[in-house]
Structure formats: structure tokens, C-alpha cells
Write an enzyme that holds these catalytic residues in place. Structure first.
Site, PDB file in Angstrom:
ATOM      1  N   GLU A 194       0.830  -1.215   0.000  1.00  0.00           N
ATOM      2  CA  GLU A 194       0.000   0.000   0.000  1.00  0.00           C
ATOM      3  C   GLU A 194       0.860   1.260   0.000  1.00  0.00           C
ATOM      4  OE1 GLU A 194      -2.887  -0.275   3.182  1.00  0.00           O
ATOM      5  OE2 GLU A 194      -4.165  -1.510   1.913  1.00  0.00           O
ATOM      6  N   GLU A 263      -6.493  -7.856  -0.918  1.00  0.00           N
ATOM      7  CA  GLU A 263      -7.048  -7.942   0.438  1.00  0.00           C
ATOM      8  C   GLU A 263      -8.540  -7.698   0.392  1.00  0.00           C
ATOM      9  OE1 GLU A 263      -5.087  -5.492   3.387  1.00  0.00           O
ATOM     10  OE2 GLU A 263      -3.103  -5.987   2.587  1.00  0.00           O
TER      11      GLU A 263
HETATM   12  C1  GAL Z   1      -4.382  -2.928   4.975  1.00  0.00           C
HETATM   13  C2  GAL Z   1      -2.963  -3.431   5.122  1.00  0.00           C
HETATM   14  C3  GAL Z   1      -2.924  -4.736   5.897  1.00  0.00           C
HETATM   15  C4  GAL Z   1      -3.720  -4.598   7.159  1.00  0.00           C
HETATM   16  C5  GAL Z   1      -5.142  -4.149   6.826  1.00  0.00           C
HETATM   17  C6  GAL Z   1      -6.036  -3.941   8.031  1.00  0.00           C
HETATM   18  O1  GAL Z   1      -4.439  -1.626   4.574  1.00  0.00           O
HETATM   19  O2  GAL Z   1      -2.369  -3.632   3.860  1.00  0.00           O
HETATM   20  O3  GAL Z   1      -1.604  -5.074   6.181  1.00  0.00           O
HETATM   21  O4  GAL Z   1      -3.107  -3.672   7.982  1.00  0.00           O
HETATM   22  O5  GAL Z   1      -5.079  -2.925   6.180  1.00  0.00           O
HETATM   23  O6  GAL Z   1      -6.174  -5.109   8.726  1.00  0.00           O
END
Ligand code: GAL
Length: 845
Positions: A194, A263
Site C-alpha cells: 500500500e 485484500e
Molecule cells: C491494509 C494493510 C494490511 C492490514 C489491513 C487492516 O491496509 O495492507 O496489512 O493492515 O489494512 O487489517
């Protein structure tokens, strides 16, 4: 050149031949690392020549134990996953410069080999910055002290270190033959995490760093693609991907790159002070189906198994020890139903569409104000359709290819042959469970040891002024003592009128306890949103010399934010005394003594050898702050997961047989709103929260594999004072089984079409106990409009009188039973023209 052996008679000819074969051999050895066996185009990743729709799930190897890994991976496979995604945790692997750890929970190669054995792929997110609610975002704390360094930007020392670790991991994977190009399971890697938003803040140096990171990664020649998530300008050939609760809107930065969702947040993390987040599976399935219908081809659940932040690995600050995440497999490795099961059905439905999905772009047709059809047709005649109703409140009946289809609010139906609905995201047919934490025995018998509140000794150092905490402890411990002398003139007014002076302390975080002459005066703590805190309270000073001691406590290093490595922790002041005859006395710049860590930590009281190095007393004052407790216990029979119920305790840390199970903080209660939860409408992490007003975390996972059959050492350090007599070891198990089924639910398999009417097979409520158990009681049953969740159902305004009778007659004494969800079964329709459902809760014994 035609070189045949028989024609080779000269020395030079043999040399040429030798060189040629050596060259071929060399080519053969290096080829696997330079040829790409995984490529991509705008439709999908291409693995071994085949475009694939891939479903992946995050399991972070250090958040469970190696003994749990095979079962977690197997459950992921059964749940319909093709791949496991994990970050690589740099600070776990390189705790001090050049000293590596790839053992135990950090045995990355073993983890990847287990995934391979199960026949699944791996998406390896090397980072090595990972965010992940992990201490310092995965970056080793020692890196902060490399002269001139600046994290995650165009800083030479950072780039050297980052490249060094990334290269080490890539080489390790290559040496083990773990890339797909070598016959291994790794089909994709990730560099950074990110970085897009950060680059935006940093400007030119950010852009230079992102370009460098991509180039550096590609130069490592893994033979599989790299992704940069949330990085709109990811340089070619790196694929930019999306993270979020929804990603259907996302398009990659080049039209020859596939649409990847790295994600898909299955839930959210718990913080100390916050409630437990819950994301309804109907909405998660809706988001995934929406992504696929818009041409998405790789989706990863973050998390599929969240697990536990053992030891001091939680980041934040204030991230809880549990990282359950409301993921499809719960923290303990058990299925979180109906999430796991409903997603399994979704994956099956998507796979039925795979050949059409990878061959064609969708044609989108409007079917109404809120309704759409996305149709994929391949040249070979395959056809798959997704029918969507985006209306969050109303059912819709749509006509598609001359057939009527009924779509619940906020849902998508999947038709792998463009005719029959095999799945609807809002129609959950899976049984659910109410899990219970059942005490194992009558409790523990504790011995106690008082931590030193005389917080200075030969090891303390004295300087003028207040020091930043992490610069002082280097994060080797959560604890730093700040101690100073305060001289009180015997003529001070407050000594006569009893109005004690007020001590005010400004701290950058995260928590502190204040002692005057060894007596606890009070406690203060911040929160994830605002780690800073102010303590203000009367302190019982006496004439002459007084010691004011502040135990400042870090609760995890930040894991995200611009230059989080520069953020401060600890008592930075001012520290002032008010209400003296002189008015205000500023203590900030006087002499302070510092002691890093606790005496019990120095003595290693948590370890098997260290715990016998002091004299432990019997438990007298149960509310005593700064106390170590120890006990021994035998491993309970059975194989259910175990936890410690810490409900009566305040804050501290827990160890079993010398291994840290993490920070406990049940005294930090969850504040927030835990109202009604509807699956429909846009989800956010503040929606559908649970356990407001209760401890943010009451139970702490004790991995079975950390126990010996007898004589296990349990040690805990309690900061605030709590009553350890109420601590109990509990087994996590199924308390009751539930079914929650809507009327007229289309199910997979048998759906017939008559004329232009879709007729679904009548829905059924299934209840099933584990083998060896039988249904012994029906705790709740209602056909009508029942509300609530498994374990807390309530009758709604419509309720069929015979609801209980039917389930009792069909189910009691059986291992499993099936009841049709239709008015006739329940003695008639209790409320015609109302959409009804069945909710039933049964006990298995
Ligand atoms: C995303 C990040 C992950 C984790 C998630 C929240 O933005 O890439 O590593 O932190 O948020 O659980």
C-alpha cells in the site's frame, strides 16, 4: 554447428564441446529462475498456460503454531481455496542485524512446503514492510538506529537493508525450488505494501522509491509476477492491485494487466478498547461476486485465518492479542460458520463459471433501476451469468432470457449455465454454531511475587530531563521506569490542610502507572486513535524527600502512517506539581533516573529456570498491583483448543512454559456502538460490532502444542491488580448448533424451470451434531420472523405455534435431522404475504 562426438578428435573441439555442455547445464540451472511459467493478460493470471480464476486466503504463519498449519491449510483447501497468501515478517526473521531466525513459528520454508503438499499455490508478500497490525509494520526496530535512515523513501540505508532482506528471501525460495517456475507453489510475490498513499504524501522521493522498489523486485527474476497493492502507478510489469471491503470499481493501470484483489477484508482487527468487528458473510459474498462479475480474476481473503499476536508482535499501538478478524477460520483454528461454509458454496459456484469467466469480457444489461445482468459467453459456447440486485432494502423479481428470478436485497445470483441459479450471496444454507468457552477444572492455585517498585538500582541511569521511551528501551521490553526526587519543605501548607498537590504528566503513550514512595496513585492510558495521554491526580507527598516513579508502558509499536519510525512513546512532559506554596513546580528538567524493564523480566521469572530463582509467597492481597503470579497445571484431555479466561484481571502479560501468549488487558472495556446488524448496505468496520461494554479481549489462546502432559508452568505479570482466583483454563467447543433458513430458498443442484417461472426446491433446515453426539434439546425454534443470532434468537411478531413441536419430534435423539421450511409443516401459514424464515437452536450432547 553440427558437432558429433565421432568427428571430435582435436583438443579444441573437445574444449568447445565441454564449454557447450557446461553452458547448457548452466542454462538448465538458471533457466527455471528466469523463464516465466506464470504470466498474465487482462483477463487473468496464466499458470502453466491456463488462465485461472483463483481464490486465495491469508494465513500468517507466525500467528499460529507449526502444529496448527496442516489443519489450517487443509481447511482452506476444503473451503475451496486455490492459494494461501502470507506476508514475510522481517523483524521476526532478523531480530538483530545479520542474526536470522527461521525456526518454529518463523519456519517460512516449512509453511510453504506444507501449502505445496496440500496442492495449493502461494502468494508471497515479501514487503518487507507489511503493515498487518504487526509490531513496527514488520520492520526491525534496530533499523531505526542506522545513521541517516528514513523508512520507505528514497533513503540509501533503507534501500540497502530492504533490498538485502528481499533478496535473501527470494534466494531462499529459489534454493528450495519454491517458485512455480521451478515446480514450486509460489505463483506471485509482492513488494512494498500500500505504498501509493505514502508516495502521494512524500512526492518526488516517494516516486523515486516506488520505481526503485519495482525495478529491484523485477531484477530478482523469480519467474512469477510481482504485485504492488494500492499503487496506481506501479511500473510495468508489476501489477497494481486493490485492497478493501469492496473492489469491484477497481481497474489496473494497464489494460493488459489482470484485475486482482489482494485484500478482501473478511472482517476487521480488534483493538484494546474496541468491540469485536463482525462482517456478515452475505455482504462479503456479495462483494466477491460483484468483483468477479466485473471481470476480477484473483481474490484473496484478508484474513482467512487471522490467529494470534503472540508475544509482543502486536502493532498499533493498542492492537489486541487476538487477531481473529472474524475470518472464516477462527483464531483457534475452528470453522467460523456460516462464513466458511457459505464462502465454500460461493467458490464452488464461481468455479462452475471459470471457463466462461476467463474467456470473455462481460456484457452488462440493465434489468431494472437497481438490477443488472453480467453475462460471460465464450467462443466455445460456455455461458455464465451473474444477476445482481443492488437495492439494500427490497427484493426484486427480474426477467432474464425470458425467465423470472427472485433476488433478495443486496444480493447476486450465480447462474453457471445462464439458466439455473446455483447460489445467491444472501441465501445462507449453512448450519451455524454457538461456540462456548467451557471451564476445564476448578481453577489454579497461585503463588505470587511482588515486582520491585523501588524502580532504581545500580542498573539505572540518571540524566537531566525526560527521555523518549523506544530510544531508551530499543523495544526490548514494554516497560520503562521514570523516577525523580521531590523535596517537600516541612512548612508546606498542604501538609497542614491535607490538600495534596496535583501531579500532571503528559505522555506520548501508551499507558502509565504512577507511584509515590512505592504506593500506586493512579493509572492512565491512551487509545489507538489517540495514543497520547495525560495523568492528573493528587499525590500523597510527605515532608522531606519523596520518590515519584512512573512506570511507562508501550503497547506495540506503530505499524502504519507517514514516517511512523519517528513517532514518540513515553513520558516526554511536561511533568508538573500544582498546589505547592510556590504554586507550580516543573519537574520536567530535573534529574530523572531510568530503569529499562522490570526486575521480574531481568530475572526471567516467566521461564522454567528463572521462575525458581526467587522465593514466591502465597497469594494474600489479590488486588496488589505490579505482581507476578505463577502456577502449574496438567494438560486437559481431549483436543479442543484451549484458552485462558482472564476476566478478573487488569493488564499485563502471560507465559506458558516460557513462551509468551501475549499481552492481556481485559480491564480495557470495549466502547462503541453494537446495535442491529443488517447484512445489506455498504459495510464499514464500525458496522455490526459485538461485545460493547465487555472486555475487548477476555480469552487468550493457549496453543495445545505448547503444553506437556503434566506440570505446565503458567506465569503472568499483572500491572493493575486483579483477582487471579477467577482465572480459568477453558476449552473452546460447540455449545449449540443452529439453522437460520429463509422460505423459498433456491439451493444448489435441483432447480427446475417451468414455463417462465423459476421454481426452487423447498428449503430445508439441517441440524447436525458431531459424530458420537445426539440432539438432546431444542433451545429455540420459530417459523415466522425470528430475530438475532445463534445463541440469542428471539421470536418476532410472527411465530408459528407448532415451531418447537416439529423440531422436537423430528430431531431429538438423532445425530442429524432435516425439516422443510414451509408453512404446511408448521401447521399453516402464521402470517400470509410476509417473507418468513426458520431459526432453530439445538443442543448436542
Ligand atoms: C491494509 C494493510 C494490511 C492490514 C489491513 C487492516 O491496509 O495492507 O496489512 O493492515 O489494512 O487489517
Amino acid at each position: 554447428m553440427d558437432l558429433k562426438l565421432e568427428t571430435c578428435s582435436s583438443r579444441s573441439c573437445y574444449r568447445v564441446l565441454f564449454l557447450l555442455s557446461a553452458f547448457t547445464l548452466l542454462l538448465l540451472t538458471i533457466l527455471p529462475s528466469v523463464t516465466s511459467s506464470v504470466t498474465y493478460d487482462h483477463k487473468a493470471l496464466i499458470v502453466n498456460g491456463q488462465r485461472r480464476i483463483l481464490i486465495s486466503g491469508s494465513i500468517h504463519y507466525p500467528r499460529s503454531t507449526p502444529e496448527m498449519w496442516p489443519d489450517l491449510i487443509q481447511k482452506a483447501k476444503l473451503g475451496g481455496l486455490d492459494a494461501i497468501q502470507t506476508y514475510v515478517f522481517w523483524n521476526g526473521h532478523e531480530p538483530s542485524p545479520g542474526k536470522y531466525n527461521f525456526e518454529g513459528r518463523y519456519d517460512l520454508v516449512r509453511f510453504i512446503k506444507l501449502v505445496k503438499q496440500a496442492g495449493l499455490f502461494v502468494h508471497l508478500r515479501i514487503g518487507p514492510y507489511v503493515c498487518a497490525e504487526w509490531n513496527f509494520g514488520g520492520i526491525p526496530v534496530w533499523l531505526k538506529y542506522v545513521p541517516g535512515i528514513s523508512f520507505r523513501t528514497d533513503s540509501r540505508p533503507y534501500k540497502v537493508a530492504m533490498e538485502g532482506f528481499t533478496r535473501k528471501i527470494v534466494e531462499m525460495m529459489k534454493a528450495e525450488g519454491l517458485y512455480e517456475s521451478q515446480g514450486g507453489p509460489i505463483i506471485m510475490s509482492q513488494v512494498e505494501n500500500e505504498y501509493g498513499p505514502m508516495e502521494y504524501e512524500l512526492g518526488a522521493p516517494g516516486r523515486a522509491y516506488a520505481t526503485w522498489a519495482a525495478k529491484m523486485a523485477v531484477s530478482l527474476k523469480t519467474g512469477v509476477p510481482w504485485v504492488m497493492c494500492k499503487q496506481d502507478d506501479a511500473p510495468d510489469p508489476v501489477i497494481n492491485s486493490c485492497n478493501g471491503f469492496y473492489c469491484d470499481y477497481f481497474s489496473p493501470n494497464k489494460d493488459y494487466k489482470p484485475k486482482i484483489w489482494t485484500e478482501a477484508w473478511s472482517g476487521w482487527y480488534t483493538k484494546f478498547g474496541g468491540p469485536a468487528p463482525h462482517r456478515p458473510v452475505e455482504d462479503l459474498a456479495f462483494a466477491v461476486a460483484k468483483f468477479i462479475q466485473k471481470g476480477g480474476s484473483f481474490i484473496n481473503y484478508y484474513m482467512y485465518h487471522g490467529g494470534t499476536n503472540f508475544g509482543r508482535t502486536a502493532g498499533g499501538p493498542f492492537i489486541a492479542t487476538t487477531y481473529d478478524y472474524d475470518a472464516p477460520i477462527d483464531e483457534y483454528g475452528l470453522l467460523n460458520e456460516p462464513k466458511w461454509g457459505h464462502l465454500k458454496d460461493l467458490h464452488k459456484a464461481i468455479k462452475m463459471c471459470e471457463s466462461a469467466l476467463v474467456s470473455a469480457d462481460p456484457t452488462v444489461t440493465s434489468l431494472g433501476n437497481y438490477e443488472e445482468a453480467h453475462v460471460f459467453r465464450s467462443d466455445s459456447g460456455a455461458c455464465a451469468a451473474f444477476l445482481a440486485n443492488y437495492n439494500p432494502t427490497s427484493f426484486a423479481t427480474v426477467t432474464f432470457n425470458g425467465v423470472h428470478y427472485n433476488l433478495p436485497p443486496w444480493s447476486i445470483s450465480i447462474l453457471p449455465d445462464c439458466k439455473n441459479t446455483v447460489f445467491n450471496t444472501a441465501r445462507v444454507s449453512f448450519q451455524t454454531y454457538k461456540m462456548i468457552m467451557e471451564p476445564v477444572d476448578s481453577g489454579f492455585s497461585w503463588a505470587s511475587y511482588n515486582e520491585d517498585t523501588a524502580s532504581y538500582d545500580d542498573n539505572s541511569m540518571t540524566v537531566a530531563g525526560l527521555l523518549e521511551q523506544i530510544n531508551t528501551t530499543r523495544d526490548t521490553t514494554d516497560y520503562l521506569w521514570y523516577t525523580t526526587d521531590v523535596n517537600i519543605n516541612p512548612n508546606e501548607g498542604f501538609l497542614r490542610n491535607g490538600q495534596y498537590p496535583v501531579l500532571t504528566i503528559f505522555s506520548a503513550g501508551h499507558a502509565l502507572h504512577v507511584f509515590t514512595n512505592g504506593e500506586l496513585e493512579g493509572t492512565a492510558y491512551g487509545s489507538l486513535e489517540n495514543p497520547k495521554l495525560t495523568f492528573s491526580g493528587n499525590v500523597k507527598l510527605r515532608a522531606g524527600n519523596n520518590k515519584i516513579s512512573i512506570l511507562s508502558i508501550a503497547v506495540g509499536m506503530p505499524n502504519v502512517g507517514p514516517h511512523f519510525e519517528t513517532w514518540n512513546t513515553g513520558v516526554l512532559g511536561p511533568v508538573t506539581l500544582n498546589g505547592l506554596d510556590e504554586g507550580k513546580r516543573d519537574l520536567s528538567w530535573q534529574k530523572w533516573s531510568y530503569k529499562i524493564g522490570l526486575k521480574g523480566e531481568a530475572l526471567q521469572l516467566h521461564s522454567l529456570s528463572g521462575s525458581s530463582s526467587v522465593e514466591w509467597g502465597s497469594l494474600i492481597d489479590q488486588k496488589q498491583p505490579l505482581t507476578w503470579y505463577k502456577t502449574t497445571f496438567d494438560a486437559p484431555a481431549g483436543n479442543e483448543p484451549l484458552a485462558l479466561d482472564m476476566v478478573s484481571m487488569g493488564k499485563g502479560q502471560i507465559w506458558i512454559n516460557g513462551q509468551s501468549i501475549g499481552r492481556h488487558w481485559p480491564a480495557y472495556k470495549a466502547s462503541g456502538s453494537c446495535g442491529e446488524c443488517s447484512y445489506s448496505g455498504t459495510y464499514s468496520d464500525k458496522k455490526c460490532q459485538r461485545y460493547c461494554g465487555d472486555p475487548s479481549q477476555r480469552w487468550y489462546h493457549v496453543p495445545r502444542s505448547w503444553l506437556r502432559p503434566t506440570g505446565n508452568l503458567l506465569v503472568l505479570f499483572e500491572e493493575w491488580g486483579g483477582n487471579p482466583n477467577w482465572i480459568s483454563l477453558v476449552r473452546r467447543k460447540v455449545g449449540s448448533v443452529c439453522a437460520h433458513i429463509n422460505e423459498w430458498q433456491p439451493i444448489m443442484r435441483t432447480i427446475k424451470t417451468y414455463g417462465s417461472l423459476e421454481v426452487a426446491q423447498r428449503p430445508k433446515a439441517h441440524l447436525m451434531c458431531d459424530p458420537g453426539q445426539k440432539i438432546s434439546a431444542i433451545k429455540f425454534a420459530s417459523f415466522g420472523t425470528p430475530q438475532g443470532e445463534c445463541g440469542s434468537y428471539q421470536e418476532g411478531s410472527c411465530h408459528a405455534f407448532h415451531s418447537y413441536d416439529i423440531f422436537e419430534k423430528n430431531c431429538i435423539g438423532k445425530q442429524w435431522c432435516v425439516v422443510m421450511v414451509t408453512p404446511e409443516v408448521f401447521g399453516g401459514d402464521p402470517c400470509p404475504h410476509v417473507m418468513k424464515k426458520v431459526a432453530v437452536e439445538a443442543v448436542c450432547t
